[in-house]
Every structure is written in structure tokens, then in C-alpha cells.
Design a protein around this motif. Structure first.
Motif, PDB file in Angstrom:
ATOM      1  N   ASN B 258       0.660  -1.324   0.023  1.00 34.03           N
ATOM      2  CA  ASN B 258       0.087   0.074  -0.008  1.00 34.03           C
ATOM      3  C   ASN B 258       0.651   1.353  -0.082  1.00 34.03           C
ATOM      4  OD1 ASN B 258      -2.212  -1.362   0.082  1.00 34.03           O
ATOM      5  ND2 ASN B 258      -2.611  -1.493   2.401  1.00 34.03           N
ATOM      6  N   GLU B 259       2.174   1.001   0.150  1.00 37.92           N
ATOM      7  CA  GLU B 259       3.018   2.248   0.306  1.00 37.92           C
ATOM      8  C   GLU B 259       2.658   3.452  -0.527  1.00 37.92           C
ATOM      9  OE1 GLU B 259       7.285   1.131   0.234  1.00 37.92           O
ATOM     10  OE2 GLU B 259       7.869   3.577   0.071  1.00 37.92           O
ATOM     11  N   ASP B 260       2.613   3.176  -2.146  1.00 36.23           N
ATOM     12  CA  ASP B 260       2.448   4.258  -2.931  1.00 36.23           C
ATOM     13  C   ASP B 260       1.085   4.898  -2.650  1.00 36.23           C
ATOM     14  OD1 ASP B 260       4.999   3.811  -3.760  1.00 36.23           O
ATOM     15  OD2 ASP B 260       4.399   2.570  -5.632  1.00 36.23           O
ATOM     16  N   ALA B 261       0.110   3.952  -2.661  1.00 39.44           N
ATOM     17  CA  ALA B 261      -1.298   4.459  -2.428  1.00 39.44           C
ATOM     18  C   ALA B 261      -1.373   5.489  -1.301  1.00 39.44           C
ATOM     19  CB  ALA B 261      -2.360   3.504  -2.329  1.00 39.44           C
ATOM     20  N   VAL B 262      -1.048   4.916  -0.043  1.00 37.64           N
ATOM     21  CA  VAL B 262      -1.113   5.599   1.194  1.00 37.64           C
ATOM     22  C   VAL B 262      -0.121   7.270   1.163  1.00 37.64           C
ATOM     23  CG1 VAL B 262      -0.528   5.793   3.613  1.00 37.64           C
ATOM     24  CG2 VAL B 262      -1.384   3.810   2.622  1.00 37.64           C
ATOM     25  N   LYS B 263       1.089   6.731   0.385  1.00 37.14           N
ATOM     26  CA  LYS B 263       1.730   7.869   0.567  1.00 37.14           C
ATOM     27  C   LYS B 263       1.263   9.311  -0.465  1.00 37.14           C
ATOM     28  CE  LYS B 263       6.810   6.546   0.942  1.00 37.14           C
ATOM     29  NZ  LYS B 263       7.868   6.379   0.058  1.00 37.14           N
ATOM     30  N   ALA B 264       0.575   8.642  -1.611  1.00 37.27           N
ATOM     31  CA  ALA B 264      -0.086   9.448  -2.546  1.00 37.27           C
ATOM     32  C   ALA B 264      -1.191  10.353  -1.802  1.00 37.27           C
ATOM     33  CB  ALA B 264      -0.630   8.976  -3.598  1.00 37.27           C
ATOM     34  N   ASP B 265      -1.975   9.550  -0.780  1.00 44.42           N
ATOM     35  CA  ASP B 265      -2.983  10.164  -0.250  1.00 44.42           C
ATOM     36  C   ASP B 265      -2.727  11.369   0.688  1.00 44.42           C
ATOM     37  OD1 ASP B 265      -4.761   8.532  -1.711  1.00 44.42           O
ATOM     38  OD2 ASP B 265      -5.209   7.189  -0.040  1.00 44.42           O
ATOM     39  N   LEU B 266      -1.620  10.936   1.490  1.00 47.88           N
ATOM     40  CA  LEU B 266      -1.122  11.809   2.597  1.00 47.88           C
ATOM     41  C   LEU B 266      -0.578  13.124   1.871  1.00 47.88           C
ATOM     42  CD1 LEU B 266       0.822   9.134   4.655  1.00 47.88           C
ATOM     43  CD2 LEU B 266      -0.810  10.735   5.669  1.00 47.88           C
ATOM     44  N   GLU B 267      -0.053  12.945   0.809  1.00 43.90           N
ATOM     45  CA  GLU B 267       0.706  13.940  -0.150  1.00 43.90           C
ATOM     46  C   GLU B 267      -0.540  14.914  -0.521  1.00 43.90           C
ATOM     47  OE1 GLU B 267       3.603  14.827  -3.790  1.00 43.90           O
ATOM     48  OE2 GLU B 267       3.409  12.861  -2.953  1.00 43.90           O
ATOM     49  N   ASP B 268      -1.583  14.423  -0.797  1.00 49.72           N
ATOM     50  CA  ASP B 268      -3.054  15.186  -1.395  1.00 49.72           C
ATOM     51  C   ASP B 268      -3.400  16.053  -0.150  1.00 49.72           C
ATOM     52  OD1 ASP B 268      -2.697  14.172  -3.670  1.00 49.72           O
ATOM     53  OD2 ASP B 268      -4.327  12.543  -3.451  1.00 49.72           O
ATOM     54  N   GLN B 269      -3.007  15.574   1.127  1.00 48.58           N
ATOM     55  CA  GLN B 269      -3.629  16.173   2.361  1.00 48.58           C
ATOM     56  C   GLN B 269      -2.419  17.069   3.001  1.00 48.58           C
ATOM     57  OE1 GLN B 269      -6.503  15.828   3.692  1.00 48.58           O
ATOM     58  NE2 GLN B 269      -7.308  14.074   2.459  1.00 48.58           N
ATOM     59  N   GLY B 270      -1.434  17.198   2.133  1.00 51.92           N
ATOM     60  CA  GLY B 270      -0.464  17.960   2.796  1.00 51.92           C
ATOM     61  C   GLY B 270       0.500  17.607   3.478  1.00 51.92           C
ATOM     62  N   TYR B 271       0.695  16.216   3.608  1.00 48.86           N
ATOM     63  CA  TYR B 271       1.863  15.573   4.623  1.00 48.86           C
ATOM     64  C   TYR B 271       2.763  14.946   3.691  1.00 48.86           C
ATOM     65  CZ  TYR B 271      -2.082  16.411   7.614  1.00 48.86           C
ATOM     66  OH  TYR B 271      -3.063  16.792   8.579  1.00 48.86           O
ATOM     67  N   LEU B 272       4.165  14.857   4.218  1.00 52.36           N
ATOM     68  CA  LEU B 272       5.142  14.213   3.643  1.00 52.36           C
ATOM     69  C   LEU B 272       5.275  12.798   4.372  1.00 52.36           C
ATOM     70  CD1 LEU B 272       7.663  14.608   1.361  1.00 52.36           C
ATOM     71  CD2 LEU B 272       8.849  14.428   3.432  1.00 52.36           C
ATOM     72  N   ALA B 273       5.321  11.852   3.746  1.00 54.18           N
ATOM     73  CA  ALA B 273       5.491  10.402   4.409  1.00 54.18           C
ATOM     74  C   ALA B 273       6.674   9.791   3.680  1.00 54.18           C
ATOM     75  CB  ALA B 273       4.188   9.636   4.029  1.00 54.18           C
ATOM     76  N   MET B 274       7.579   9.228   4.883  1.00 53.15           N
ATOM     77  CA  MET B 274       8.582   8.586   4.512  1.00 53.15           C
ATOM     78  C   MET B 274       8.810   7.166   5.021  1.00 53.15           C
ATOM     79  SD  MET B 274      11.749  11.288   4.520  1.00 53.15           S
ATOM     80  CE  MET B 274      11.410  11.781   6.055  1.00 53.15           C
ATOM     81  N   THR B 275       9.179   6.211   4.320  1.00 52.97           N
ATOM     82  CA  THR B 275       9.336   4.994   5.133  1.00 52.97           C
ATOM     83  C   THR B 275      10.744   4.966   5.709  1.00 52.97           C
ATOM     84  OG1 THR B 275      10.275   3.895   3.227  1.00 52.97           O
ATOM     85  CG2 THR B 275       7.857   3.574   3.454  1.00 52.97           C
ATOM     86  N   VAL B 276      10.864   4.013   6.453  1.00 54.06           N
ATOM     87  CA  VAL B 276      12.453   3.856   7.178  1.00 54.06           C
ATOM     88  C   VAL B 276      13.449   3.675   6.129  1.00 54.06           C
ATOM     89  CG1 VAL B 276      13.803   2.412   8.429  1.00 54.06           C
ATOM     90  CG2 VAL B 276      11.419   2.598   9.096  1.00 54.06           C
ATOM     91  N   GLU B 277      12.905   2.894   4.980  1.00 51.78           N
ATOM     92  CA  GLU B 277      14.186   2.749   3.778  1.00 51.78           C
ATOM     93  C   GLU B 277      14.234   4.034   2.999  1.00 51.78           C
ATOM     94  OE1 GLU B 277      12.984  -0.610   1.288  1.00 51.78           O
ATOM     95  OE2 GLU B 277      12.134  -1.670   3.127  1.00 51.78           O
ATOM     96  N   ASP B 278      13.071   4.882   2.860  1.00 54.35           N
ATOM     97  CA  ASP B 278      13.115   6.190   2.369  1.00 54.35           C
ATOM     98  C   ASP B 278      14.432   7.002   3.135  1.00 54.35           C
ATOM     99  OD1 ASP B 278      11.634   5.799   0.509  1.00 54.35           O
ATOM    100  OD2 ASP B 278       9.680   6.786   1.374  1.00 54.35           O
ATOM    101  N   GLN B 279      14.311   7.208   4.344  1.00 54.48           N
ATOM    102  CA  GLN B 279      15.389   7.643   5.240  1.00 54.48           C
ATOM    103  C   GLN B 279      16.793   7.091   5.134  1.00 54.48           C
ATOM    104  OE1 GLN B 279      13.592   8.918   9.074  1.00 54.48           O
ATOM    105  NE2 GLN B 279      12.001   7.564   8.558  1.00 54.48           N
ATOM    106  N   ILE B 280      16.898   5.800   5.115  1.00 54.51           N
ATOM    107  CA  ILE B 280      17.960   5.226   4.919  1.00 54.51           C
ATOM    108  C   ILE B 280      18.657   5.151   3.661  1.00 54.51           C
ATOM    109  CG2 ILE B 280      17.580   2.472   4.706  1.00 54.51           C
ATOM    110  CD1 ILE B 280      19.467   4.340   7.583  1.00 54.51           C
ATOM    111  N   GLY B 281      17.715   5.090   2.656  1.00 55.73           N
ATOM    112  CA  GLY B 281      18.279   5.040   1.213  1.00 55.73           C
ATOM    113  C   GLY B 281      19.333   6.059   1.014  1.00 55.73           C
ATOM    114  N   ALA B 282      19.549   7.140   1.230  1.00 53.96           N
ATOM    115  CA  ALA B 282      20.508   8.056   0.912  1.00 53.96           C
ATOM    116  C   ALA B 282      22.010   7.468   1.388  1.00 53.96           C
ATOM    117  CB  ALA B 282      20.350   9.484   1.377  1.00 53.96           C
TER     118      ALA B 282
END
Lengths: 232, 426
Positions: B258-282
Motif C-alpha cells: 500500500n506504500e504508494d497509495a498511502v503516500k499519495a493520499d498523504l501528499e494530497d492532504q499536505g503531508y510528507l510520508a517516508m518509510t524507514v527505507e526512504d530515510q536510510i536510502g541516501a
């Protein structure tokens, strides 16, 4: 001697192109009969080595054809050429071409190794052949430790091991002193008479040539004349 | 010639000129060694980062901020130029210049499909920690209880009950002990000030002793989520203020799916969502980049080594011209001559990769042992080198393949030799 083992028709071999073109053979037509001993005699440059190479299927003629035991060789591929050489010919060289790193037995069994014979059978047949040539006790020696005569005997053993129909000997006594040379000659002619092996000798040694049943005297890429009968 | 005889002949041929073979093998050893060590370090460090990743929170959690923060921070996922000025957003309360979230935001996030639960990340600032013997020690930060799954324990386990807490190994000193098991079950008092400066305190039971990881996790006491909330209530008591959160974590059902769907929904509401992997990816991106660069250097070394093979075999073909001529005259086909020389190249490659990989593994394992039990022994769970059989196999295959390809030029030259000319060769 009913059928020819090798038959040539208008063999021409040309080296080089244009200005540097050189015709080593100018149309050779001859027959070599089964179990015959033939000497190809001539000065250097007469084309005798070239003729031997063509007969031994080591090289292809520019023109003309070679028939081996009734089979036209021009239709064969490289792989079949290799296989024919391995199965029907034995080679004795003036310079021996023994591998100094390997033992006499390994050198002698090389044609069987190439033919894909198992190691056990190779060594067994190798020892038998070496025994016939009184070389059995040298089997485990490195080839470099042998005397000239022993080297040529190892070389003959290598030529014999695949039970060939034809043995090509290119100046087999050229690197040996007279006494040793005569021993080697005797071995070759014994094999020829006892085992009915066709022997084709390329030489400019007249004494050796005289021991053959027939001599092809070559000059400038052509057979000048033929002599019959053992004259020595 | 039988394949077995072919291999045997190739082996004895390579041992014929030992010094030359040894020098050629040496060049490959260097390449194989570098590849092995690099790949081992790459996978070892990445594995360590993976374990560290767990310490940044559960993998089925999303870490959610107000989107505006990221637009300015230039962090991963930021949109580049800053957004248009909006007086309403600008009016929102902030902490350290950070746009915070409040109870209304939590309700919005909670309503998004796939979100199971939302936990505000609240940070509590302690003042002192009193040990059972009555001495108080200065206390500043707590580790965030959401990260409990990443802890490494010297004794005990994660804080779960209402008044449970862990302490780091470095703090054992204030309990006058070196044995981490001795402090389990001890009662401590935590002191802090509320919003209007009145002193507050709560008691807690030590349930675990934590090792400090390279990320810093485990270096501070960690309360359970319930204790953290209770301390936060104490901290904000005395004044009627709305709760403000720098971030919230949301547990999502089947995060992977569900990652992409939930992230997109959150973005529509004005939030930024990151998974642990996103944070560590860099971080992993950088490690991988360094690994790839080093692997590139190793490949260059191998390329140089492959020219060594070409050179060695060309010399060998030249020296053995008459031998090749003899073998061909005696009926060896060109294909088998080619196979013989290619095999010699492959044997050189096999020798070089075997020795190089062996040395690389020994060096890597010994170096890892030395560093993690010596200078870097304070870093819990650190692996600098990891042996991955699949990767080693791949390296071996690659090198043998490179050697084989290098051998094809000399081998085809040998195969094409005309027996008559070869036999006449002096």
C-alpha cells in the motif's frame, strides 16, 4: 599391390601471388600401391617435400586431386582431414619433433591421445610398440636424455602406434650417423615387409632410396623419371 | 582428444614455465583480492546499515511530517523551489521553526485508507534521574520509544509496560556495577519541569540495558510508549496548550503493497510520508556508490591482468609453434588446439581467482575480527566484512570468463597455424 593406396591427378601447387609466384609442383600424376615402398628423390627445391605434404594431406593442392584408398580427398573438411591423418598415416621426421618435457612413452602415445584413446590402453599399446623397437626400458625417460638413434626409434614408435597404412618418412636418417642410420633404415624396411605398411620416403640419400621398390626422381616440380626394383 | 586429456595437457602446459605462469597469476590475484575485499566490505557495511535501519523504527511504519518542512529542507523528495507564501500555514504554530502537527492532523491521517494507527512522536526533556541510593544524575534526552525494535541489549529486553525504561551500558557506573544484569528490576525516579516550571517526577522500573549503536540509538534511556506519553503529559501540564507534534508515525497495513497509495493520499492532504527505507536510502546510496567505484578499480586491475594473460599465452604459442604443428600433423583438429590454449587461459584465471579470493576472504575476516574486537569494539553489531558465497562464486566466474576471453586471441592464433610452416619453424 592390386589397388593404389594413393593416387594423384595433375597435382599443381603454387606458392605466393603475382611477381613472387612460384610453382613448386607442375602437374604430378602418379599412383602409390598398397604395401609398396617408394622413395621420392630430388635436390632441394625439386618439390619432393611439397609432394609429400600433399600426399600426407598436410596441405591442399592448388589444382588437381588426390584419391586416398578410392576416396576423393577434395570433398573432405578440415576435421576429416585431421582424422584421416591420425588414423591412416604415421610420420617420421628428420628433426624427430619429440617433446622434451615429456617422457618417451608420452611422446609415443601422442597420436592415441589425440585420437581419444583411454590412458590405460594408450600406455599398454605404447609399451608394446616400444618393446618391438627395443625401447621399453627408456619408456619413463625424458625425450631429451635419448641418443639420436633412440630418438628416431621413439619417433618410429610414435608413427607405428596407430597402426597406419602409410608411413611418411622425411629424411629419416638425415640427422644420424651412418651406422645408426642403417639401423633405423632396417627397422623401417622390416616394418614395411613384415607388416605390409606402405612406406613413402623423401630423401636425397641415394643408398636409402636404392632400398625402395620404386623411386620417383623429381626435378623442378615434375617427376623426371621412375626407377623400379631394389638396386641396393 | 578426450576432454579429460585436454584438461590434463593444459594443466601440465601451464606448469611448464612456472615463473611466467606465477607472474601472470599474480596480476589476477591482485584483481580478485580487491574485488573480494570490496564486495565483502560493501555487503558487510550494508548489512550493518540494514540492522541500523530497524533501529529507526518498525519497517511497517510511515514517518509523517508536514509537507512544508521538506519543501525547504532540500531533503529527499523535496520539490526544489519553496512554495508560495500562505498566511494560514505560516500562522501555524511551530517548534524550532518546524511546522508541527496537532490533534486535527492526527484525525486526518487516521482516516486515510490503510492507516491502522497513528502515534505522535513526542519528545520529553528530562532533568534528572535518581538511582535507588538517592543520588540524582543529570538527564537530558530519551530515545524515542518507536525505535525500540532496533535496540541491542546487554541484558533484559524492550520497555513495554506502563512504567518501564531501559538504560545504556555506559550508565551502569551510576548504579555502582559493571554487571548489566544487576540493574534489571531496580526502581529509578525521573524528574522534569512542566510548562510553567514546576518540578514533576515519575518512577520507572529498569527492564533492559542497551548497547549504543553507531546511530546513537541505545545511548540514552528509552521509556516505554506509555511512560513516554505519561512523562509528556507531566511536561505539558500546568498550562492549557494544544499538543504539538514534530512528526507522527503511522502503522500501515501491508506497507509494501500500500506504500504508494498511502503516500499519495498523504501528499494530497499536505503531508510528507517516508518509510524507514526512504530515510536510510541516501546513506546506502553513498555506500553503494563507494563500493561501485572500488569495484570499478578492481575491474581495471583485472583488465590489465587480462593483457598479461594475452601476452603470456602469445609467447607460449610462439615458443610451442613446432609442438602445435606436430599435434596438427598427427591429426589434432584446430578446434581442439583452440580449446587447449583457451583452457590454459582459464586455468590461469582459476588459479588467480582462487588465490585472490582466498586471500581476500582471509584478510577481510581477520581485519573485521581485529577492528570490531579492537578499535571499533564499542560499536554494537558492527560488521565491516561479510562473506557472501554467491558473490564470491560470481567473482570467480567473472575472472575465469575474463581469462578465457583473453585466451581466445592466442588460442585462435594457435589453432590457425599451418602444420607445415609450424614444423619448419626454428
Amino acid at each position: 599391390m592390386a589397388s593404389p593406396v594413393l593416387e594423384t591427378h595433375g597435382l599443381v601447387k603454387t606458392y605466393g601471388h603475382g611477381e613472387s609466384e612460384f610453382q613448386a609442383l607442375k602437374g604430378i600424376t602418379t599412383k602409390i600401391w598398397n604395401a609398396e615402398s617408394v622413395a621420392v628423390v630430388g635436390k632441394s627445391g625439386s618439390g619432393k617435400s611439397t609432394l609429400m605434404h600433399l600426399l600426407a594431406l598436410l596441405d591442399a593442392p592448388t589444382q588437381g586431386s588426390i584419391v586416398l584408398s578410392g576416396q576423393m580427398t577434395s570433398q573432405l573438411g578440415a576435421r576429416e582431414f585431421s582424422q584421416l591423418r591420425n588414423e591412416t598415416f604415421g610420420f617420421v621426421f628428420q628433426q624427430f619433433f619429440l617433446n622434451p618435457q615429456q617422457t618417451v612413452l608420452e611422446n609415443v602415445t601422442l597420436p592415441l591421445k589425440i585420437a581419444g584413446v583411454s590412458k590405460t590402453e594408450r600406455n599398454q599399446r605404447g609399451m608394446e610398440t616400444l618393446e618391438q623397437l627395443d625401447m621399453a626400458e627408456k619408456a619413463k625417460n625424458k625425450a631429451t636424455t635419448l641418443s639420436g638413434g633412440q630418438k628416431q626409434r621413439a619417433c618410429i614408435a610414435r608413427a607405428l602406434i596407430n597402426e597406419p597404412t602409410v608411413i611418411f618418412a622425411d629424411e629419416p636418417t638425415g640427422n644420424l650417423d651412418t651406422a645408426t642410420g642403417e639401423i633405423v633404415e632396417d627397422i623401417l624396411f622390416d616394418l614395411h615387409t613384415l607388416r605390409m605398411i606402405t612406406l613413402i620416403v623423401v630423401t636425397h640419400d641415394e643408398d636409402l632410396a636404392a632400398k625402395c621398390q620404386r623411386r620417383l626422381i623429381m626435378q623442378d616440380g615434375q617427376i623426371l623419371r621412375e626407377e623400379h626394383g631394389v638396386t641396393a | 582428444m578426450r576432454t579429460l586429456d585436454l584438461v590434463g595437457t593444459a594443466v601440465s602446459n601451464t606448469s611448464r614455465s612456472k615463473l611466467r605462469t606465477a607472474l601472470t597469476v599474480m596480476a589476477i590475484v591482485i584483481g580478485a583480492f580487491t574485488l573480494t575485499v570490496t564486495a565483502g566490505i560493501g555487503s558487510g557495511v550494508n548489512k550493518y546499515i540494514d540492522t541500523m535501519m530497524a533501529s529507526f523504527g518498525d519497517e511497517d511504519q510511515l514517518y509523517i511530517l508536514d509537507e512544508t518542512n521538506m519543501d525547504q529542507a532540500g531533503a529527499p523528495g523535496s520539490a526544489g523551489a519553496p512554495p508560495e507564501y500562505d498566511p494560514e500555514t505560516a500562522g501555524a504554530s511551530s517548534e524550532f521553526g518546524f511546522i508541527t502537527l496537532d490533534a486535527a492532523d492526527i484525525d486526518v491521517i487516521q482516516d486515510i485508507d490503510g492507516v491502522e494507527s497513528v502515534n505522535p512522536m513526542v519528545s520529553v526533556n528530562g532533568e534528572y534521574l535518581e538511582t535507588p541510593d538517592g543520588t540524582a544524575y543529570a538527564l537530558d534526552q530519551f530515545d524515542a520509544p518507536q525505535n525500540a525494535s532496533g535496540l541491542e541489549f546487554a541484558a533484559g529486553g524492550a520497555p513495554q509496560g506502563n512504567d518501564e525504561i531501559t538504560v545504556p551500558t555506559a550508565w551502569l557506573e551510576i548504579f555502582d556495577t559493571e554487571d548489566p544484569h544487576a540493574v534489571i528490576g531496580q526502581e529509578i525516579e525521573i524528574g522534569l519541569s512542566n510548562a510553567i516550571g514546576e518540578p514533576q517526577s515519575a518512577t520507572a522500573e529498569i527492564v533492559g540495558v542497551t548497547e549504543e549503536a553507531i546511530s546513537g540509538l541505545g545511548g540514552n534511556p528509552m521509556p516505554s510508549i506509555a511512560l513516554n506519553d505519561a512523562l509528556y503529559q507531566l511536561q505539558t501540564s500546568g498550562m492549557d496548550i494544544d499538543d504539538q507534534y514534530m512528526a507522527v508515525t503511522a502503522v500501515v497495513t501491508d506497507l509494501e503493497g500500500n506504500e504508494d497509495a498511502v503516500k499519495a493520499d498523504l501528499e494530497d492532504q499536505g503531508y510528507l510520508a517516508m518509510t524507514v527505507e526512504d530515510q536510510i536510502g541516501a546513506i546506502q546510496g553513498i555506500i553503494n556508490m563507494v563500493t561501485y567505484i572500488l569495484i570499478g578499480f578492481a575491474l581495471i586491475a583485472l583488465l590489465a591482468a587480462s593483457f598479461g594473460i594475452v601476452n603470456t599465452l602469445l609467447m607460449s604459442v610462439q615458443e610451442r609453434t613446432r609442438e602445435i604443428g606436430l599435434m596438427k600433423a598427427l591429426g589434432m583438429s584446430g578446434g581442439r588446439v583452440f580449446a587447449l590454449f583457451s583452457l590454459e587461459a582459464a586455468i590461469i584465471g582459476l588459479l588467480g581467482s582462487g588465490i585472490g579470493i582466498g586471500l581476500g576472504v582471509i584478510t577481510g575476516v581477520a581485519g573485521n575480527q581485529f577492528l570490531t574486537s579492537g578499535p571499533l569494539s564499542d560499536v554494537a553489531g558492527l560488521t565491516l566484512f561479510e562473506v557472501e558465497p554467491a558473490a564470491l562464486g560470481l567473482i570467480g566466474l567473472l575472472i575465469v570468463a575474463i581469462a578465457f576471453v583473453s585466451g581466445t586471441l592466442p588460442a585462435s592464433r594457435a589453432a590457425r597455424k599451418d602444420p607445415i610452416t609450424a614444423l619448419r619453424h626454428e
